[in-house]
Design a protein around this motif. Structure first.
Motif, PDB file in Angstrom:
ATOM      1  N   HIS A 139       7.918 -11.068  28.556  1.00  0.00           N
ATOM      2  CA  HIS A 139       7.886 -11.104  26.809  1.00  0.00           C
ATOM      3  C   HIS A 139       9.467 -10.367  26.522  1.00  0.00           C
ATOM      4  N   ARG A 177       8.556 -17.711  32.202  1.00  0.00           N
ATOM      5  CA  ARG A 177       8.652 -17.195  30.688  1.00  0.00           C
ATOM      6  C   ARG A 177       7.259 -17.253  30.160  1.00  0.00           C
ATOM      7  N   VAL A 178       7.190 -16.604  28.995  1.00  0.00           N
ATOM      8  CA  VAL A 178       5.960 -16.796  28.277  1.00  0.00           C
ATOM      9  C   VAL A 178       6.162 -17.809  27.259  1.00  0.00           C
ATOM     10  N   ARG A 228       2.389 -14.559  22.677  1.00  0.00           N
ATOM     11  CA  ARG A 228       3.763 -13.727  22.495  1.00  0.00           C
ATOM     12  C   ARG A 228       3.570 -13.057  21.139  1.00  0.00           C
ATOM     13  N   ASP A 278       3.782  -8.792  21.068  1.00  0.00           N
ATOM     14  CA  ASP A 278       4.620  -8.192  20.136  1.00  0.00           C
ATOM     15  C   ASP A 278       3.824  -6.879  19.625  1.00  0.00           C
TER      16      ASP A 278
END
Length: 114
Positions: free
Chosen positions: A55, A101-102, A108, A112
């Protein structure tokens, strides 16, 4: 108590309006199960470390993730297999190298806050 399912309508409540609000907050059972599955994936420290690395840095290969997390390559591959099957990550092949990749927007958003 308009939101109380018929099979629970005969049960006594203290704050009926709050019960309806709670039922509305819980929402669809399938959505709750989907989130529980996501949280289950995030509950493993190794998988969470992989997701945080992906991420925050962008696409990475298995060997690079192994170095970054201190895991061995087979363990990284196994974790990525689970995450890929759940639709949380995706791999993009460039020649012989696959970079992950996410791809799950909800995951995601959770990452964060980590």
């Amino acid at each position: 108590m308009h939101l109380v399912p018929a099979d629970r309508a005969d049960r006594r409540t203290i704050d009926g309006h709050r019960v309806c609000d709670a039922i509305a907050a819980i929402g669809d059972a399938e959505r709750v199960r989907a989130w529980a599955g996501r949280f289950s994936l995030l509950a493993d420290a190794n998988r969470l470390a992989l997701l945080l690395a992906l991420h925050r840095t962008g696409p990475l290969a298995v060997s690079d993730l192994a170095v970054a997390t201190g895991m061995n390559d087979p363990a990284v591959s196994q974790a990525l297999r689970l995450l890929r099957a759940a639709g949380v990550v995706a791999g993009e092949k460039e020649g012989r190298v696959v970079r992950y990749r996410v791809v799950d927007a909800d995951v995601r958003a959770v990452l964060d806050h980590c």
